[in-house]
Design an enzyme around this catalytic site. Structure first.
Site, PDB file in Angstrom:
ATOM      1  N   GLU A   1     -11.913 -11.697   9.555  1.00  0.00           N
ATOM      2  CA  GLU A   1     -10.810 -12.640   9.713  1.00  0.00           C
ATOM      3  C   GLU A   1      -9.692 -11.966  10.500  1.00  0.00           C
ATOM      4  O   GLU A   1      -9.252 -10.868  10.161  1.00  0.00           O
ATOM      5  CB  GLU A   1     -10.271 -13.094   8.355  1.00  0.00           C
ATOM      6  CG  GLU A   1     -11.169 -14.067   7.625  1.00  0.00           C
ATOM      7  CD  GLU A   1     -10.525 -14.589   6.350  1.00  0.00           C
ATOM      8  OE1 GLU A   1      -9.405 -14.141   6.019  1.00  0.00           O
ATOM      9  OE2 GLU A   1     -11.142 -15.432   5.686  1.00  0.00           O
TER      10      GLU A   1
ATOM     11  N   ASP B   1      -6.188 -10.757  11.944  1.00  0.00           N
ATOM     12  CA  ASP B   1      -4.862 -10.513  11.369  1.00  0.00           C
ATOM     13  C   ASP B   1      -3.786 -11.320  12.075  1.00  0.00           C
ATOM     14  O   ASP B   1      -2.714 -11.569  11.516  1.00  0.00           O
ATOM     15  CB  ASP B   1      -4.497  -9.031  11.489  1.00  0.00           C
ATOM     16  CG  ASP B   1      -5.377  -8.144  10.641  1.00  0.00           C
ATOM     17  OD1 ASP B   1      -5.727  -8.545   9.522  1.00  0.00           O
ATOM     18  OD2 ASP B   1      -5.718  -7.037  11.101  1.00  0.00           O
TER      19      ASP B   1
ATOM     20  N   HIS C   1       0.853  -1.190   0.000  1.00  0.00           N
ATOM     21  CA  HIS C   1       0.000   0.000   0.000  1.00  0.00           C
ATOM     22  C   HIS C   1       0.888   1.240   0.000  1.00  0.00           C
ATOM     23  O   HIS C   1       2.126   1.143   0.040  1.00  0.00           O
ATOM     24  CB  HIS C   1      -0.974   0.006   1.181  1.00  0.00           C
ATOM     25  CG  HIS C   1      -0.333  -0.088   2.538  1.00  0.00           C
ATOM     26  ND1 HIS C   1       0.511   0.873   3.050  1.00  0.00           N
ATOM     27  CD2 HIS C   1      -0.425  -1.049   3.501  1.00  0.00           C
ATOM     28  CE1 HIS C   1       0.899   0.535   4.263  1.00  0.00           C
ATOM     29  NE2 HIS C   1       0.359  -0.643   4.559  1.00  0.00           N
TER      30      HIS C   1
ATOM     31  N   LYS D   1      -9.482  -9.327   1.649  1.00  0.00           N
ATOM     32  CA  LYS D   1      -9.434 -10.095   2.900  1.00  0.00           C
ATOM     33  C   LYS D   1     -10.816  -9.989   3.524  1.00  0.00           C
ATOM     34  O   LYS D   1     -11.342  -8.883   3.697  1.00  0.00           O
ATOM     35  CB  LYS D   1      -8.386  -9.546   3.863  1.00  0.00           C
ATOM     36  CG  LYS D   1      -8.325 -10.312   5.196  1.00  0.00           C
ATOM     37  CD  LYS D   1      -7.284  -9.717   6.132  1.00  0.00           C
ATOM     38  CE  LYS D   1      -7.337 -10.360   7.515  1.00  0.00           C
ATOM     39  NZ  LYS D   1      -6.693 -11.676   7.552  1.00  0.00           N
TER      40      LYS D   1
ATOM     41  N   TRP E   1      -0.770  -2.609  12.156  1.00  0.00           N
ATOM     42  CA  TRP E   1      -1.535  -3.271  11.095  1.00  0.00           C
ATOM     43  C   TRP E   1      -2.406  -4.427  11.587  1.00  0.00           C
ATOM     44  O   TRP E   1      -3.144  -5.024  10.805  1.00  0.00           O
ATOM     45  CB  TRP E   1      -0.563  -3.841  10.050  1.00  0.00           C
ATOM     46  CG  TRP E   1       0.481  -4.742  10.660  1.00  0.00           C
ATOM     47  CD1 TRP E   1       1.726  -4.370  11.074  1.00  0.00           C
ATOM     48  CD2 TRP E   1       0.361  -6.138  10.971  1.00  0.00           C
ATOM     49  NE1 TRP E   1       2.399  -5.449  11.618  1.00  0.00           N
ATOM     50  CE2 TRP E   1       1.587  -6.548  11.564  1.00  0.00           C
ATOM     51  CE3 TRP E   1      -0.650  -7.076  10.802  1.00  0.00           C
ATOM     52  CZ2 TRP E   1       1.810  -7.855  11.994  1.00  0.00           C
ATOM     53  CZ3 TRP E   1      -0.427  -8.382  11.229  1.00  0.00           C
ATOM     54  CH2 TRP E   1       0.793  -8.759  11.813  1.00  0.00           C
TER      55      TRP E   1
END
Length: 213
Positions: A156, A158, A6, A152, A123
């Site tokens: 879910e 990380d 990103h 994603k 993150w």
């Protein structure tokens, strides 16, 4: 579509130059439709500027497209949002690899809130995040961006907290998942399961904070 990180990772001009060189040397451009950005990420979509480096040197501070919740332009990263990163990525690859006109898809599954992190380097299971735009091909610039998509699955995990929800120790604990921005790092919050496992508390938070239009 090849994963291209990103704007907060590869958005700097030198980083982009190195990435173009890597793709060119690998000889894979002819096999690619383009790139997927912000996969499993929280970088803001933002508004696309007229030029990819429009906001550098505080050139247009009042322009909405220069909103910079992570302070990236102050560090000379022109890709402070994913729209500008897509434009930068497309231009750099097109100029650096003959005949390659890459298209971009952007993961908007969890970037509906732009300023939820105390530190944008964090993150993992970010507290305060929300689902972003629903998957669509109606993008800011269809000549560059093919779609916004939930690459994603929202909900879910990380990664796990040091202690798993069942009280055992997580064998794959990453210290980044214990960051102050990560769910499970505050007293009273549920512990996070291992990466890829369903995190019910997270999906409810993402839904509560969603900005899907």
């Amino acid at each position: 579509y090849l994963d291209a990180g990103h704007g907060g990772w590869l958005g700097w001009k030198n980083n982009m130059k190195d990435f173009v060189t890597t793709i060119k040397n690998l000889g894979v451009a002819s096999h690619l439709r383009g790139f997927a950005t912000n996969v499993a990420g929280y970088q803001a979509l933002g508004k696309m500027c007229p030029e990819f480096d429009w906001c550098l040197n505080n050139a247009h501070p009042d322009d909405e497209c220069c909103y910079d919740p992570c302070g990236l332009t102050a560090e000379w990263d022109p890709s402070q949002n994913e729209h500008n990163y897509a434009m930068h990525l497309h231009m750099a690859m097109s100029e650096g690899i003959e005949g390659f006109e890459p298209h971009i898809i952007i993961d908007t599954g969890r970037n509906g809130v732009a300023n939820e992190r105390a530190d944008c380097a964090n993150w993992c299971n970010i507290r305060g995040a929300g689902v972003g735009l629903i998957p669509t091909t109606a993008t800011a610039d269809p000549d560059i961006i093919d779609a916004y998509f939930w690459l994603k699955t929202p909900g879910e995990s990380d990664g796990c907290t040091q202690t798993l929800p069942d009280g055992t120790q997580c064998p794959r604990f990453d210290a980044d998942c214990g960051s102050p921005d990560s769910l499970g790092s505050w007293p009273g919050e549920p512990r996070a399961p291992e990466a890829g496992a369903w995190f019910d508390y997270q999906i409810k938070m993402l839904a509560t904070n969603a900005h899907m239009e």
